[in-house]
Design a protein around this motif. Structure first.
Motif, PDB file in Angstrom:
ATOM      1  N   GLY A  66       4.464  22.257  13.055  1.00 27.04           N
ATOM      2  CA  GLY A  66       5.106  22.390  14.356  1.00 27.04           C
ATOM      3  C   GLY A  66       6.572  22.017  14.322  1.00 27.04           C
ATOM      4  O   GLY A  66       7.426  22.740  14.863  1.00 27.04           O
ATOM      5  N   VAL A  67       6.909  20.912  13.672  1.00 23.09           N
ATOM      6  CA  VAL A  67       8.300  20.446  13.627  1.00 23.09           C
ATOM      7  C   VAL A  67       9.169  21.379  12.792  1.00 23.09           C
ATOM      8  O   VAL A  67      10.291  21.732  13.190  1.00 23.09           O
ATOM      9  CB  VAL A  67       8.360  19.003  13.080  1.00 23.09           C
ATOM     10  CG1 VAL A  67       9.806  18.588  12.835  1.00 23.09           C
ATOM     11  CG2 VAL A  67       7.684  18.037  14.050  1.00 23.09           C
ATOM     12  N   VAL A  68       8.654  21.796  11.636  1.00 22.45           N
ATOM     13  CA  VAL A  68       9.420  22.722  10.788  1.00 22.45           C
ATOM     14  C   VAL A  68       9.637  24.046  11.519  1.00 22.45           C
ATOM     15  O   VAL A  68      10.715  24.645  11.447  1.00 22.45           O
ATOM     16  CB  VAL A  68       8.707  22.959   9.442  1.00 22.45           C
ATOM     17  CG1 VAL A  68       9.405  24.053   8.635  1.00 22.45           C
ATOM     18  CG2 VAL A  68       8.661  21.667   8.638  1.00 22.45           C
ATOM     19  N   GLY A  69       8.623  24.510  12.244  1.00 20.29           N
ATOM     20  CA  GLY A  69       8.771  25.734  13.016  1.00 20.29           C
ATOM     21  C   GLY A  69       9.817  25.612  14.105  1.00 20.29           C
ATOM     22  O   GLY A  69      10.538  26.562  14.406  1.00 20.29           O
ATOM     23  N   LEU A  70       9.928  24.418  14.697  1.00 24.14           N
ATOM     24  CA  LEU A  70      10.908  24.197  15.759  1.00 24.14           C
ATOM     25  C   LEU A  70      12.331  24.142  15.207  1.00 24.14           C
ATOM     26  O   LEU A  70      13.234  24.818  15.710  1.00 24.14           O
ATOM     27  CB  LEU A  70      10.586  22.898  16.501  1.00 24.14           C
ATOM     28  CG  LEU A  70      11.633  22.428  17.521  1.00 24.14           C
ATOM     29  CD1 LEU A  70      11.741  23.413  18.673  1.00 24.14           C
ATOM     30  CD2 LEU A  70      11.296  21.025  18.028  1.00 24.14           C
ATOM     31  N   VAL A  71      12.539  23.339  14.192  1.00 25.42           N
ATOM     32  CA  VAL A  71      13.905  23.120  13.687  1.00 25.42           C
ATOM     33  C   VAL A  71      14.323  24.166  12.663  1.00 25.42           C
ATOM     34  O   VAL A  71      15.515  24.304  12.380  1.00 25.42           O
ATOM     35  CB  VAL A  71      14.046  21.711  13.067  1.00 25.42           C
ATOM     36  CG1 VAL A  71      13.711  20.646  14.093  1.00 25.42           C
ATOM     37  CG2 VAL A  71      13.145  21.554  11.837  1.00 25.42           C
ATOM     38  N   GLY A  72      13.347  24.886  12.112  1.00 28.07           N
ATOM     39  CA  GLY A  72      13.666  25.864  11.085  1.00 28.07           C
ATOM     40  C   GLY A  72      13.174  27.251  11.415  1.00 28.07           C
ATOM     41  O   GLY A  72      13.796  27.985  12.191  1.00 28.07           O
ATOM     42  N   ASN A  73      12.012  27.607  10.862  1.00 25.71           N
ATOM     43  CA  ASN A  73      11.506  28.973  10.963  1.00 25.71           C
ATOM     44  C   ASN A  73       9.986  28.934  10.996  1.00 25.71           C
ATOM     45  O   ASN A  73       9.359  28.285  10.147  1.00 25.71           O
ATOM     46  CB  ASN A  73      12.016  29.781   9.767  1.00 25.71           C
ATOM     47  CG  ASN A  73      11.550  31.205   9.778  1.00 25.71           C
ATOM     48  OD1 ASN A  73      10.408  31.477   9.467  1.00 25.71           O
ATOM     49  ND2 ASN A  73      12.435  32.116  10.134  1.00 25.71           N
ATOM     50  N   VAL A  74       9.385  29.622  11.950  1.00 30.20           N
ATOM     51  CA  VAL A  74       7.931  29.585  12.102  1.00 30.20           C
ATOM     52  C   VAL A  74       7.238  30.219  10.899  1.00 30.20           C
ATOM     53  O   VAL A  74       6.209  29.721  10.421  1.00 30.20           O
ATOM     54  CB  VAL A  74       7.509  30.296  13.404  1.00 30.20           C
ATOM     55  CG1 VAL A  74       5.988  30.412  13.483  1.00 30.20           C
ATOM     56  CG2 VAL A  74       8.023  29.535  14.613  1.00 30.20           C
ATOM     57  N   GLY A  75       7.788  31.325  10.384  1.00 24.89           N
ATOM     58  CA  GLY A  75       7.182  31.962   9.219  1.00 24.89           C
ATOM     59  C   GLY A  75       7.206  31.069   7.993  1.00 24.89           C
ATOM     60  O   GLY A  75       6.216  30.939   7.274  1.00 24.89           O
ATOM     61  N   VAL A  76       8.335  30.426   7.758  1.00 29.42           N
ATOM     62  CA  VAL A  76       8.448  29.493   6.631  1.00 29.42           C
ATOM     63  C   VAL A  76       7.508  28.314   6.833  1.00 29.42           C
ATOM     64  O   VAL A  76       6.832  27.859   5.895  1.00 29.42           O
ATOM     65  CB  VAL A  76       9.903  29.003   6.483  1.00 29.42           C
ATOM     66  CG1 VAL A  76       9.988  27.878   5.454  1.00 29.42           C
ATOM     67  CG2 VAL A  76      10.809  30.163   6.068  1.00 29.42           C
ATOM     68  N   ALA A  77       7.430  27.806   8.052  1.00 29.68           N
ATOM     69  CA  ALA A  77       6.535  26.689   8.347  1.00 29.68           C
ATOM     70  C   ALA A  77       5.085  27.067   8.067  1.00 29.68           C
ATOM     71  O   ALA A  77       4.307  26.262   7.537  1.00 29.68           O
ATOM     72  CB  ALA A  77       6.697  26.265   9.805  1.00 29.68           C
ATOM     73  N   PHE A  78       4.718  28.295   8.401  1.00 27.72           N
ATOM     74  CA  PHE A  78       3.354  28.764   8.152  1.00 27.72           C
ATOM     75  C   PHE A  78       3.051  28.789   6.656  1.00 27.72           C
ATOM     76  O   PHE A  78       2.000  28.315   6.213  1.00 27.72           O
ATOM     77  CB  PHE A  78       3.173  30.157   8.753  1.00 27.72           C
ATOM     78  CG  PHE A  78       1.836  30.776   8.462  1.00 27.72           C
ATOM     79  CD1 PHE A  78       0.725  30.450   9.209  1.00 27.72           C
ATOM     80  CD2 PHE A  78       1.697  31.704   7.429  1.00 27.72           C
ATOM     81  CE1 PHE A  78      -0.511  31.020   8.951  1.00 27.72           C
ATOM     82  CE2 PHE A  78       0.475  32.279   7.157  1.00 27.72           C
ATOM     83  CZ  PHE A  78      -0.641  31.943   7.920  1.00 27.72           C
ATOM     84  N   VAL A  79       3.962  29.339   5.864  1.00 26.65           N
ATOM     85  CA  VAL A  79       3.741  29.428   4.411  1.00 26.65           C
ATOM     86  C   VAL A  79       3.680  28.031   3.795  1.00 26.65           C
ATOM     87  O   VAL A  79       2.777  27.722   2.999  1.00 26.65           O
ATOM     88  CB  VAL A  79       4.853  30.267   3.757  1.00 26.65           C
ATOM     89  CG1 VAL A  79       4.728  30.212   2.242  1.00 26.65           C
ATOM     90  CG2 VAL A  79       4.787  31.711   4.245  1.00 26.65           C
TER      91      VAL A  79
END
Length: 370
Positions: free
Chosen positions: A341-354
């Motif tokens: 959740g945090v990585v998706g917020l501050v970065g990228n949801v696709g990258v956070a998913f991988v």
């Protein structure tokens, strides 16, 4: 009084007060997201409502039960916050629809869910919730007193036991304010055209959004919904069948101006909680969406108060966030959900998913002592 007849699926279709109130259970998150999407992108709201109305009726009759039809929340959420343009949203929806159709046909839904892991799926939900909350704050800053008033209405209704209905009440107040400003719209049938809001455009952002959305769709819209069909309605519906119907929905509706749509366990549970027991709820809701499409004029939408829109997104974001954490069990799973959740917020949801999928796989191997 309830009227019923037999459908081709040999299931009763009733049109009663409970089916009507049950139909509202699926619109609690659908309408706010659609209004927000139309207000922040070039999407044509009348065309979107026609798609939702048509497929509510189609799947209600086909399955003979109040199956939900909802926006694909990851993709629509990313479009609302500006990560995806409408053209990219359309491309991502077509791609997701094609994948869902193929994996459902090949019976691969269960295998995909096991590879991704539920904590990663919930983490994507949390990321979308946080992004929507961020967008809600920005929209509310335009008129803080009005936003505060909307939040008070939501809070008071929640205190007296109408938490879910509070969203529809606030949406109605915003619609009244828009009509007062722009005037009563003249009913008009949406034009029949191919990609009326613009041609799809495939990009890296669209691909990343598709990957994240498929994780949510497989877990929540296919597997969890299939389980609820049995638990709530005693119906044996396979996740692969649901995957195929979602694929058909996306591939058929998006070229005509619709948005990516899926089934959802939350919408199905909402319909049940509000009293729906047959596909009649879908028919009634579909007719309602089609009627709204006739008056969803651009002038009224442009006049919709952005502060009220912010309030709606706050409620939707909180509901998504609650759903993300509700089924989480164990510190490792909680850590994965939070990190994604945090990585998706501050970065990228696709990258956070991988990254979340890799982390979940490593943690699972460690737990097994591999």
């Amino acid at each position: 009084m309830a009227y019923s007849f037999r459908s081709p699926t040999d299931a009763d279709l009733e049109f009663s007060a409970s089916e009507l109130t049950g139909a509202l259970g699926d619109s609690v998150t659908v309408l706010p997201l659609l209004v927000a999407l139309a207000a922040t992108t070039s999407v044509s709201l009348p065309h979107v409502l026609v798609g939702f109305g048509g497929f509510q009726i189609v799947w209600g009759l086909y399955y003979g039960m109040p199956l939900s039809v909802e926006p694909m929340k990851a993709l629509v959420g990313l479009a609302i916050v500006g990560t995806l343009s409408y053209a990219e949203l359309a491309a991502a929806g077509l791609l997701a629809g094609g994948v869902l159709l193929v994996v459902g046909r090949l019976g691969l839904v269960g295998r995909l869910e096991r590879v991704v892991g539920e904590p990663v799926i919930r983490g994507v939900q949390l990321a979308v919730a946080l992004l929507l909350l961020e967008a809600a704050v920005d929209l509310s800053l335009g008129n803080p007193p009005m936003a505060a008033g909307g939040l008070v209405v939501v809070g008071l209704l929640a205190l007296v036991g109408y938490r879910q209905a509070s969203v529809l009440v606030v949406l109605g107040l915003g619609a009244v304010a828009a009509v007062v400003t722009a005037g009563v719209p003249t009913p008009a049938v949406p034009d029949l055209a191919v990609f009326p809001a613009g041609a799809p455009s495939l990009s890296a952002a669209a691909l990343e959004g598709t990957v994240a959305q498929l994780g949510m769709t497989v877990g929540n819209a296919a597997i969890a919904t299939a389980l609820l069909c049995g638990d709530l309605y005693d119906r044996d519906v396979s996740p692969d069948d649901l995957s195929q119907s979602m694929g058909v929905t996306c591939l058929a509706s998006i070229p005509l101006g619709g948005v990516p749509m899926c089934h959802g366990s939350g919408g199905l549970a909402g319909k049940y909680a509000f009293g729906a027991r047959t596909g009649g709820a879908n028919v009634l809701l579909g007719i309602g969406y089609l009627a709204l499409a006739l008056v969803a004029a651009g002038a009224v939408l442009a006049a919709f108060p952005t502060a009220i829109l912010g309030v709606l997104l706050v409620v939707v974001a909180l509901e998504l966030g609650r759903a993300a954490f509700a089924p989480v069990d164990g510190r490792r799973s909680l850590a994965v959900v939070t990190a994604v959740g945090v990585v998706g917020l501050v970065g990228n949801v696709g990258v956070a998913f991988v990254l979340g999928t890799v982390a979940f796989w490593l943690l699972s191997r460690s737990a097994r002592g591999v």
